[in-house]
Design a protein around this motif. Structure first.
Motif, PDB file in Angstrom:
ATOM      1  N   THR A  26       0.826  -1.207   0.000  1.00  0.00           N
ATOM      2  CA  THR A  26       0.000   0.000   0.000  1.00  0.00           C
ATOM      3  C   THR A  26       0.857   1.253   0.000  1.00  0.00           C
ATOM      4  O   THR A  26       0.524   2.246  -0.651  1.00  0.00           O
ATOM      5  N   VAL A  43       2.074   1.689  -3.579  1.00  0.00           N
ATOM      6  CA  VAL A  43       0.990   2.167  -4.429  1.00  0.00           C
ATOM      7  C   VAL A  43       0.707   3.645  -4.154  1.00  0.00           C
ATOM      8  O   VAL A  43       0.542   4.452  -5.088  1.00  0.00           O
ATOM      9  N   LEU A  73       1.088   6.664  -6.901  1.00  0.00           N
ATOM     10  CA  LEU A  73      -0.063   7.486  -7.258  1.00  0.00           C
ATOM     11  C   LEU A  73       0.240   8.968  -7.050  1.00  0.00           C
ATOM     12  O   LEU A  73      -0.102   9.804  -7.896  1.00  0.00           O
ATOM     13  N   GLN A 124      -6.653   0.256  -4.919  1.00  0.00           N
ATOM     14  CA  GLN A 124      -6.185  -1.119  -5.045  1.00  0.00           C
ATOM     15  C   GLN A 124      -7.323  -2.026  -5.535  1.00  0.00           C
ATOM     16  O   GLN A 124      -8.338  -1.549  -6.051  1.00  0.00           O
ATOM     17  N   CYS A 144      -5.313   3.345 -12.182  1.00  0.00           N
ATOM     18  CA  CYS A 144      -5.057   1.895 -12.172  1.00  0.00           C
ATOM     19  C   CYS A 144      -3.697   1.584 -12.778  1.00  0.00           C
ATOM     20  O   CYS A 144      -2.948   0.734 -12.270  1.00  0.00           O
ATOM     21  N   GLN A 192      -1.056   2.230 -10.274  1.00  0.00           N
ATOM     22  CA  GLN A 192      -0.995   1.184  -9.257  1.00  0.00           C
ATOM     23  C   GLN A 192      -0.349  -0.088  -9.806  1.00  0.00           C
ATOM     24  O   GLN A 192       0.364  -0.794  -9.091  1.00  0.00           O
ATOM     25  N   TYR A 246      -9.655  -4.632 -10.518  1.00  0.00           N
ATOM     26  CA  TYR A 246     -10.029  -3.294 -10.069  1.00  0.00           C
ATOM     27  C   TYR A 246     -11.543  -3.144 -10.138  1.00  0.00           C
ATOM     28  O   TYR A 246     -12.213  -3.826 -10.918  1.00  0.00           O
TER      29      TYR A 246
END
Length: 431
Positions: free
Chosen positions: A43, A46, A50, A141, A338, A341, A351
């Motif tokens: 996380t 990610v 982002l 996520q 997306c 990620q 997703y």
């Protein structure tokens, strides 16, 4: 790990600046927003990717990523910051029952009318909807499926087809046992894995009893007295009674279960789709030998998948930068989000944003989940996303039922009592 909150600044810098004064001029027109995220490695990666990619597309904004604690400490910190109006501009938190405990209609920005909501899968909207009917979150996520991993080469060798009903599944198990293989792997040393057959069966429960979640939350429906819910415990009971489990089911671990299904020593393993990531690390040569299907119900015409919804992104109502925060959330809830990620961490589920494609090379089992999501009505949330009530002793009870030391009926009744205590602690009416 220290409880001290670690702060990470993530900025898009075109090149090294030699003069400090130039740095100040280059960023004079930027607005800084802060993004509070979770502390697991995937996380964090990610979130930082982002932030970097959003900044690249929005040079007037700088995103500062703050990594907070996990578990109960995180729950308390989120509630405290919302109560004191000191929450970050954007924050990541659970969807479902924990989200509802935030009093979202009063503390979070209404995102119902944002244009990107048209591309969000309806099942996610359900678990970030406030009591007033407004949608106040966006997905970050991927979703997970709760179903059955299966060994594809073994299925081909024995001429088996993916089952659509429990009867077909048990018939496959009989053929697998006759061939000298383990039909169903269970790993009760890691007690939490014993719950999957019950938790992953919720789609089937709701297909037969659509109001079960609401009646269960109100204290009116029980596992022991609701046939569709009792059936989840009976499935565990039937697998043991038929002799379909590995002999060492009481001592086997998650790692053992994944190895067995990947190598074909075992044919089936009830599990969450996140575990494809574990197989990718421990047994990459066999990763694409493992497929996935939903836990079958009794009616093949009502076949569908129980899913675990991803976390949500939220904007506090008292935030000073709401409009810029909305831009960031819109980016995350987009195809570009997306793609960002995908660069940061392994993808182990689909997703919940329409138009987002899985990257090339995802595990075969992850691809197997996509048809459920593409057909309306073929997915449904796990019960924990539909109700705040989940008894803490479920994994011990399912070990007993799955081991043949307690009947399905007794196990369901015992869980009802466990749930009653939990509901009373939460102060829910009707209990």
């Amino acid at each position: 790990m220290s409880n001290t909150i670690v702060k990470r600044r993530v900025g898009f810098i075109a090149g090294l600046l030699c003069v400090t004064a130039l740095f100040g001029v280059a960023h004079a027109d930027q607005t800084t927003i802060t993004f509070f995220t979770a502390n697991d490695a995937a996380t964090v990666a990610v979130s930082e990717e982002l932030a970097k990619d959003f900044e690249a597309a929005n040079p007037d904004v700088h995103v500062e990523v703050e990594v907070g604690p996990g578990g109960t400490e995180r729950d308390n910190l989120v509630r405290s910051r919302l109560a004191t109006q000191s929450m970050n501009d954007v924050f990541l938190y659970n969807s479902g029952s924990l989200y509802r405990a935030l009093n979202p209609a009063q503390t979070l920005v209404d995102l119902s009318n944002e244009p990107w909501q048209a591309n969000i899968v309806p099942e996610f909207k359900e678990v970030v909807t406030a009591p007033d009917g407004t949608v106040r979150g966006a997905p970050i996520q991927t979703a997970m499926g709760g179903g059955i991993f299966y060994n594809i080469p073994l299925y081909k060798e024995l001429g088996l087809s993916v089952p659509k009903s429990w009867g077909e599944f048990m018939a496959n198990n009989a053929k697998i046992k006759a061939a000298g293989k383990v039909p169903v792997v269970q790993t009760y040393r890691d007690t939490w894995t014993s719950q999957l057959m019950v938790l992953g069966d919720n789609y089937n429960v709701m297909a037969e009893t659509p109001d079960f979640a609401s009646q269960y939350t109100a204290g009116k429906a029980k596992f022991a007295s609701t046939p569709s819910a009792l059936r989840s415990f009976q499935k565990l009971e039937e697998l043991h009674a038929a002799g379909y489990l590995n002999e060492d089911f009481g001592a086997a671990t998650l790692e053992d279960g994944l190895r067995m299904v990947a190598t074909g020593e075992g044919a089936h393993y009830p599990m969450l789709s996140f575990a494809f990531g574990s197989i990718a690390k421990t047994d990459p040569d066999n990763l694409n030998n493992v497929g996935f299907f939903a836990i079958p119900g009794d009616d093949p015409g009502k076949n569908g998948l129980t899913i675990w919804l991803p976390n949500g992104l939220y904007i506090p109502s008292a935030g000073p930068n709401v409009e810029i925060a909305k831009r960031f959330v819109a980016f995350v809830a987009s195809v570009k989000g997306c793609e960002s990620q995908n660069k940061a961490a392994a993808v182990t589920g689909p997703y919940l944003v329409n138009g987002c494609e899985l990257p090339a090379g995802v595990p075969r089992g992850v691809s197997d989940m996509l048809p459920y999501f593409k057909e309306a009505g073929k997915t449904g949330p796990a019960l924990e996303f539909l109700s705040p009530v989940k008894g803490p002793s479920l994994e011990q009870i399912t070990v007993e039922v799955g081991s043949g030391t307690r009947s399905a009926a007794d196990g369901a009744a015992l869980y009802d009592e466990d749930v009653r205590k939990q509901a009373q602690q939460l102060g829910l009416p009707g209990w």
